[in-house]
Design a protein around this motif. Structure first.
Motif, PDB file in Angstrom:
ATOM      1  N   THR A   1    -138.658  47.044  12.963  1.00 40.58           N
ATOM      2  CA  THR A   1    -138.455  47.795  11.773  1.00 40.58           C
ATOM      3  C   THR A   1    -137.313  48.407  11.661  1.00 40.58           C
ATOM      4  OG1 THR A   1    -139.348  49.635  13.224  1.00 40.58           O
ATOM      5  CG2 THR A   1    -141.210  48.570  11.835  1.00 40.58           C
ATOM      6  N   ASN A   2    -136.496  48.360  12.623  1.00 36.44           N
ATOM      7  CA  ASN A   2    -135.129  48.863  12.513  1.00 36.44           C
ATOM      8  C   ASN A   2    -133.980  47.887  12.102  1.00 36.44           C
ATOM      9  OD1 ASN A   2    -136.201  51.216  13.570  1.00 36.44           O
ATOM     10  ND2 ASN A   2    -135.417  51.004  15.482  1.00 36.44           N
ATOM     11  N   SER A   3    -133.416  48.191  11.140  1.00 34.89           N
ATOM     12  CA  SER A   3    -132.152  47.162  10.701  1.00 34.89           C
ATOM     13  C   SER A   3    -131.059  48.068  11.060  1.00 34.89           C
ATOM     14  CB  SER A   3    -132.313  46.938   9.279  1.00 34.89           C
ATOM     15  OG  SER A   3    -132.268  48.103   8.412  1.00 34.89           O
ATOM     16  N   PHE A   4    -129.930  47.136  11.094  1.00 37.90           N
ATOM     17  CA  PHE A   4    -128.626  47.488  11.417  1.00 37.90           C
ATOM     18  C   PHE A   4    -127.555  47.057  10.335  1.00 37.90           C
ATOM     19  CE2 PHE A   4    -131.293  47.159  15.152  1.00 37.90           C
ATOM     20  CZ  PHE A   4    -131.199  48.420  15.737  1.00 37.90           C
ATOM     21  N   LEU A   5    -126.638  47.978   9.948  1.00 39.35           N
ATOM     22  CA  LEU A   5    -125.765  47.208   8.965  1.00 39.35           C
ATOM     23  C   LEU A   5    -124.116  47.144   9.897  1.00 39.35           C
ATOM     24  CD1 LEU A   5    -126.235  49.712   6.135  1.00 39.35           C
ATOM     25  CD2 LEU A   5    -126.634  47.368   6.298  1.00 39.35           C
ATOM     26  N   GLU A   6    -123.957  45.894   9.708  1.00 41.17           N
ATOM     27  CA  GLU A   6    -122.490  45.623  10.318  1.00 41.17           C
ATOM     28  C   GLU A   6    -121.516  44.915   9.448  1.00 41.17           C
ATOM     29  OE1 GLU A   6    -123.351  42.947  13.760  1.00 41.17           O
ATOM     30  OE2 GLU A   6    -125.310  43.269  13.021  1.00 41.17           O
ATOM     31  N   LEU A   7    -120.351  44.946   9.809  1.00 42.88           N
ATOM     32  CA  LEU A   7    -119.371  44.411   8.653  1.00 42.88           C
ATOM     33  C   LEU A   7    -119.288  42.956   8.883  1.00 42.88           C
ATOM     34  CD1 LEU A   7    -116.044  46.636   9.775  1.00 42.88           C
ATOM     35  CD2 LEU A   7    -117.509  46.852   7.735  1.00 42.88           C
ATOM     36  N   LEU A   8    -118.986  42.336   7.802  1.00 43.75           N
ATOM     37  CA  LEU A   8    -119.060  40.894   7.872  1.00 43.75           C
ATOM     38  C   LEU A   8    -117.831  40.254   8.624  1.00 43.75           C
ATOM     39  CD1 LEU A   8    -119.827  40.633   3.848  1.00 43.75           C
ATOM     40  CD2 LEU A   8    -121.431  39.976   5.902  1.00 43.75           C
ATOM     41  N   GLY A   9    -118.024  39.219   9.405  1.00 44.66           N
ATOM     42  CA  GLY A   9    -117.212  38.507   9.995  1.00 44.66           C
ATOM     43  C   GLY A   9    -116.631  37.318   9.266  1.00 44.66           C
ATOM     44  N   PRO A  10    -115.634  36.767   9.938  1.00 42.24           N
ATOM     45  CA  PRO A  10    -115.018  35.540   9.232  1.00 42.24           C
ATOM     46  C   PRO A  10    -116.036  34.476   9.071  1.00 42.24           C
ATOM     47  CG  PRO A  10    -113.667  36.132  11.044  1.00 42.24           C
ATOM     48  CD  PRO A  10    -114.703  36.958  11.225  1.00 42.24           C
ATOM     49  N   ASP A  11    -117.012  33.990   9.843  1.00 38.33           N
ATOM     50  CA  ASP A  11    -118.163  33.058   9.688  1.00 38.33           C
ATOM     51  C   ASP A  11    -119.020  33.535   8.552  1.00 38.33           C
ATOM     52  OD1 ASP A  11    -116.794  31.507  11.497  1.00 38.33           O
ATOM     53  OD2 ASP A  11    -118.175  31.896  13.171  1.00 38.33           O
ATOM     54  N   ASP A  12    -119.162  34.810   8.617  1.00 39.55           N
ATOM     55  CA  ASP A  12    -119.895  35.433   7.595  1.00 39.55           C
ATOM     56  C   ASP A  12    -119.597  35.052   6.198  1.00 39.55           C
ATOM     57  OD1 ASP A  12    -121.653  36.209   9.770  1.00 39.55           O
ATOM     58  OD2 ASP A  12    -120.394  38.067   9.865  1.00 39.55           O
ATOM     59  N   LEU A  13    -118.492  35.675   6.035  1.00 36.19           N
ATOM     60  CA  LEU A  13    -117.421  35.506   4.789  1.00 36.19           C
ATOM     61  C   LEU A  13    -117.345  33.988   4.173  1.00 36.19           C
ATOM     62  CD1 LEU A  13    -114.619  38.050   5.491  1.00 36.19           C
ATOM     63  CD2 LEU A  13    -116.729  38.274   3.861  1.00 36.19           C
TER      64      LEU A  13
ATOM     65  N   ARG B   1    -128.431  33.442  12.269  1.00 32.25           N
ATOM     66  CA  ARG B   1    -127.120  33.502  12.511  1.00 32.25           C
ATOM     67  C   ARG B   1    -126.494  32.359  11.970  1.00 32.25           C
ATOM     68  NH1 ARG B   1    -124.119  34.531  17.688  1.00 32.25           N
ATOM     69  NH2 ARG B   1    -122.430  33.854  17.123  1.00 32.25           N
ATOM     70  N   ILE B   2    -125.188  32.529  11.720  1.00 27.28           N
ATOM     71  CA  ILE B   2    -124.468  31.601  10.792  1.00 27.28           C
ATOM     72  C   ILE B   2    -123.801  30.628  11.584  1.00 27.28           C
ATOM     73  CG2 ILE B   2    -122.683  33.492  10.811  1.00 27.28           C
ATOM     74  CD1 ILE B   2    -123.217  30.830   7.885  1.00 27.28           C
ATOM     75  N   THR B   3    -123.644  29.391  10.946  1.00 28.26           N
ATOM     76  CA  THR B   3    -122.820  28.322  11.614  1.00 28.26           C
ATOM     77  C   THR B   3    -122.006  27.738  10.498  1.00 28.26           C
ATOM     78  OG1 THR B   3    -124.519  26.766  11.069  1.00 28.26           O
ATOM     79  CG2 THR B   3    -124.805  27.770  13.277  1.00 28.26           C
ATOM     80  N   ALA B   4    -121.046  26.960  10.677  1.00 29.63           N
ATOM     81  CA  ALA B   4    -120.096  26.478   9.821  1.00 29.63           C
ATOM     82  C   ALA B   4    -120.951  25.120   9.162  1.00 29.63           C
ATOM     83  CB  ALA B   4    -119.071  25.887  10.350  1.00 29.63           C
ATOM     84  N   THR B   5    -121.801  24.457   9.710  1.00 33.85           N
ATOM     85  CA  THR B   5    -122.601  23.397   9.150  1.00 33.85           C
ATOM     86  C   THR B   5    -123.437  24.078   8.080  1.00 33.85           C
ATOM     87  OG1 THR B   5    -124.169  23.579  11.003  1.00 33.85           O
ATOM     88  CG2 THR B   5    -122.588  21.986  11.133  1.00 33.85           C
ATOM     89  N   ALA B   6    -124.061  25.093   8.352  1.00 30.12           N
ATOM     90  CA  ALA B   6    -125.031  25.617   7.218  1.00 30.12           C
ATOM     91  C   ALA B   6    -124.233  26.092   5.943  1.00 30.12           C
ATOM     92  CB  ALA B   6    -125.778  26.926   8.002  1.00 30.12           C
ATOM     93  N   ALA B   7    -122.965  26.751   6.447  1.00 35.59           N
ATOM     94  CA  ALA B   7    -121.996  26.881   5.064  1.00 35.59           C
ATOM     95  C   ALA B   7    -121.910  25.860   4.370  1.00 35.59           C
ATOM     96  CB  ALA B   7    -121.156  27.800   5.673  1.00 35.59           C
TER      97      ALA B   7
END
Length: 379
Positions: free
Chosen positions: A52-64, A307-313
């Motif tokens: 139920t808890n969510s956490f806000l974080e800054l976007l990393g290079p892979d996220d961007l 979680r983000i991968t380059a292939t997904a992008a």
């Protein structure tokens, strides 16, 4: 509906251009919430133990990189407004679905300009508009501008004086009325026009930058801004006055290395009042903020997506580019003789740009999608 009235000092023959411009700027229609621009993008992740808890974080290079691919066919996000944000959410959700098991485990959250930023932007835009309009009239000789030392000015600056009759004509041109005297509702010592407007907007949410708080204290309590603002900054650095970044409800941690930003860091109305009472003899008190409307209070937070991968992008970018050209990834047309096919068109759009840096990256991504059945050629 009667026109709003501009009141000039009885008996005056000229008016400072700055006073007129600031008054006109604060009469601009406040921008609608839909026009508020994105101020910050962050990612929201759900805790593994407490779902139920969510956490806000800054976007990393892979996220961007993933977002850049997902939004490849949309205008740049920098100036996107609240009204346009759903298009970016839809494109992100589509990229998440297209990424499948490689999809990121976070959702993208946008923080928009608040009431203070919106009002300040509206004031600045209106100010510039009137500077341009008045400047043209002065240059054309339709409005006279006088320098404080007497000679006529040939261009507009906030230091020049405008004859009262010219002020009257310009106000009427803008749809306002003109009278000599004081507004009937005006207090003994009103705030300067621009500060009055911004103070009202800040009061709606009960949060003030330290600089704005000092300006209000100067106008409403007679304090010297150059004396009170450093004290507010020192109180914030020592921890006696909690401060927050815009839009955040977790206070900034204070230490000897903390850099206080009076134009940016905000303090809540009740913390300011508590500091006044405990450490000064200032009797002025900031008002309690206005309560949110039932619709605002009931608005649910955005649901976390995946979680983000380059292939997904890469995969998401290719599928998004195919659809942007009006094609169905599951029914790509055959190449016409002598003409580039869909793959060549998409490659020319994406190849060499993130996340397709490398001569073989695009080809491998295309083959991967074909093997998974997400790209199908019409036989």
């Amino acid at each position: 509906m009667s026109a709003e009235i501009f009141y000039a000092e009885p008996g005056s023959t000229a008016l400072s251009a700055r006073v007129l411009l600031e008054w006109l700027a604060t009469r601009a229609v406040a921008p609608l919430a839909a026009t508020s621009r994105i101020a910050l993008l962050r990612k929201s992740t759900v805790g593994k133990k407490q779902n139920t808890n969510s956490f806000l974080e800054l976007l990393g290079p892979d996220d961007l990189m993933f977002l850049e691919a997902a939004w490849a066919m949309l205008p740049g996000i920098k100036n996107a407004t609240r009204a346009e944000w759903p298009k970016y959410q839809d494109a992100f959700a589509h990229a998440i679905r297209a990424a499948g098991k490689d999809a990121p485990d976070w959702s993208v959250q946008a923080q928009f300009e608040g009431p203070c930023e919106l009002s300040e932007r509206g004031c600045k835009e209106a100010y510039k508009k009137h500077v341009c309009a008045l400047g043209k009239l002065i240059k054309g000789g339709e409005v006279h501008a006088l320098r404080a030392d007497g000679p006529r000015a040939v261009s507009l600056s906030k230091h020049v004086l405008l004859p009262i009759e010219d002020v009257r004509k310009y106000l009427e041109l803008c749809g306002f009325a003109f009278e000599f005297g004081k507004p009937p509702h005006l207090a003994a010592e009103p705030l300067a026009p621009m500060h009055e407007w911004l103070a009202m907007e800040a009061a709606k949410v009960g949060r003030y930058t330290l600089e704005r708080a000092a300006e209000i204290l100067k106008s409403a309590a007679g304090e010297r801004k150059e004396a009170i603002q450093p004290k507010l900054e020192a109180a914030a650095k020592s921890g006696l006055l909690p401060v927050y970044e815009p839009g955040q409800n977790a206070r900034r941690e204070c230490d000897d290395n903390m850099r206080v930003r009076p134009f940016y860091d905000e303090a809540f109305w009740d913390d300011l009042n508590h500091w006044f009472k405990a450490h000064t003899r200032i009797t002025y008190r900031f008002p309690a903020p206005m309560a949110p409307s039932p619709a605002q209070a009931a608005e649910p937070p955005p649901a976390p997506l995946q979680r983000i991968t380059a292939t997904a992008a890469q995969d998401a970018a290719i599928l998004s580019a195919i659809r942007a050209k009006g094609l169905d990834p599951l029914a790509l047309p055959k190449n016409e003789a002598g003409q580039p096919g869909p793959k060549a068109e998409i490659r020319s759009t994406l190849d060499g740009q993130p996340p397709f840096i490398g001569s073989t990256i695009f080809g491998k991504a295309w083959q991967r999608l074909r093997q998974r059945g997400e790209i199908v050629d019409v036989i």
